[in-house]
Scaffold this active site. Structure first.
Site, PDB file in Angstrom:
ATOM      1  N   TYR A  47      22.216 128.986 -46.025  1.00 20.15           N
ATOM      2  CA  TYR A  47      21.057 129.788 -45.611  1.00 20.15           C
ATOM      3  C   TYR A  47      21.511 131.234 -45.532  1.00 20.15           C
ATOM      4  CZ  TYR A  47      16.461 130.517 -43.557  1.00 20.15           C
ATOM      5  OH  TYR A  47      15.192 130.936 -43.314  1.00 20.15           O
ATOM      6  N   LYS A 102       5.372 106.009 -57.135  1.00 18.31           N
ATOM      7  CA  LYS A 102       5.821 106.632 -58.373  1.00 18.31           C
ATOM      8  C   LYS A 102       7.110 107.419 -58.145  1.00 18.31           C
ATOM      9  CE  LYS A 102       4.106 107.190 -62.627  1.00 18.31           C
ATOM     10  NZ  LYS A 102       3.314 106.217 -63.400  1.00 18.31           N
TER      11      LYS A 102
END
Length: 390
Positions: A47, A102
């Site tokens: 970060y 999916k």
């Protein structure tokens, strides 16, 4: 409703403690970090401040996003819930379990991370605009369970606007696996595709794609039917995509119903649901192929089909020769992403179908496509797709 307080669940007509519901409890996907976060040094790299230079480098050269973010391995699975399985228009929330499923398949079979995105339905342009705005986060777009004919325009417009693969699996995944099955059915029976008389029952998303891919593969005589009968130039009730079919199919200019189309037909491909009476099936040519792919209830039950057909395929997992899209779409996207996020061409679809067919080393009547869990399917499809990406 008070913020932070959930509404009580309504009384359901379903057994919410049954095994299917337990398998979906809490959803089927999650987000995991790929880099360890152990201490402040890791934090400063993953970060701020370490991320800043990476951000600036990508802003300077956007192609670096494929290397330094997860984008190149992430696909959006997008639906508006208007044509979910055989359930119809059940909306975006109702569609979410399918889109999560999916995503599970993408990860399991091809190592592709997929994010379900279920949108409120709107006009074609509204949905295209929404997906286009989301696209910078993804390496590809898998469209799913969007009703016809809107699905055709949505896919086409997104392909025109985006520089990443856009693929409507209900169309092309079905067509690719069906073609793989047809290739091996011809091998088993020593027939040529150019000699076949094919009937495609259903002129929606899957039927249109199956027809077009079969034509590209060399099938010359295809008759397409819808709920009103054979699609032919004399009909005055055809919407745009059916007018296109009328202009490119039915070379013998048949008219009438599905029953008329089936007389002496070599191949039946069912992608519409409903039931075909036995007396109509009996009029097909000797040694015919029946691909009855409606799920869970095939248009022709396999036991009935075997009375008349040399090769029988369905969409079900409890019978041989399951025409299942999972044989295609994970490898299709794996190959397209590995090739640099290219659009998926017709040649790539043909190559994928041939790769799937070739995975069956010794085709036989009850084995014209690989089993879903056969190892190496996605890898073979990916390699074939990537090889035709130039």
């Amino acid at each position: 409703m008070i913020a932070g307080v959930s509404e009580p669940e309504q009384q359901s007509s379903f057994d919410l403690d049954g095994p299917a519901f337990r398998a979906h409890e809490g959803g089927k996907v999650e987000v995991r970090a790929t880099k360890p976060l152990r201490d402040k040094d890791d934090l400063s790299l993953l970060y701020t401040p370490g991320v800043a230079d990476v951000c600036l480098a990508i802003a300077e050269d956007p192609t670096l996003s494929r290397r330094f973010t997860a984008r190149n391995n992430t696909v959006a699975v997008v639906s508006d819930g208007t044509a979910v399985l055989g359930l119809g228009d059940i909306g975006p929330l109702g569609a979410m379990p399918v889109m999560e499923g999916k995503a599970v398949l993408f990860k399991h079979f091809a190592g592709v991370d997929a994010i379900p995105i279920c949108l409120e339905s709107g006009s074609v342009d509204e949905l295209v605009d929404a997906v286009e705005r989301l696209a910078p986060s993804f390496g590809g777009i898998n469209l799913e369970d969007i009703s016809a004919p809107r699905c055709f325009d949505i896919e086409r417009k997104l392909q025109e606007r985006l520089d990443i693969p856009v693929f409507h699996d209900d169309q092309h995944g079905t067509a690719i696996v069906a073609l793989a099955g047809l290739i091996n059915a011809c091998r088993v029976t020593d027939r040529q595709m150019s000699s076949l008389r094919v009937v495609v029952a259903g002129a929606g998303a899957a039927g249109v794609a199956v027809t077009k891919l079969f034509e590209l593969a060399g099938v010359r005589d295809i008759v397409v039917t819808d709920s009103r009968g054979i699609i032919e130039p004399g009909r005055r009730d055809l919407v745009a995509h059916k007018q296109d079919l009328a202009a490119t199919t039915n070379p013998r200019r048949l008219r009438g119903t599905l029953a008329d189309a089936l007389v002496d037909a070599d191949v039946y491909v069912g992608v519409s649901g409903g039931q075909v009476p036995e007396e109509q099936v009996a009029t097909m040519a000797d040694g015919c192929f029946i691909f009855a792919m409606a799920n869970p209830t095939p248009e022709v039950h396999p036991d009935l089909a075997h009375k008349y057909a040399a090769i029988v395929a369905t969409g079900r997992s409890d019978y041989p020769n399951q025409i299942n899209n999972v044989l295609a779409f994970p490898g299709i996207f794996r190959g397209a992403l590995d090739a640099g996020g290219v659009q998926i061409s017709e040649e790539m679809k043909l190559a994928a179908a041939r790769a799937i067919a070739d995975l069956v080393e010794e085709p036989r009547p009850d084995l014209i496509v690989p089993p879903v869990f056969q190892e190496g399917v996605a890898e073979a499809v990916a390699a074939a797709v990537a090889a035709h990406a130039g």
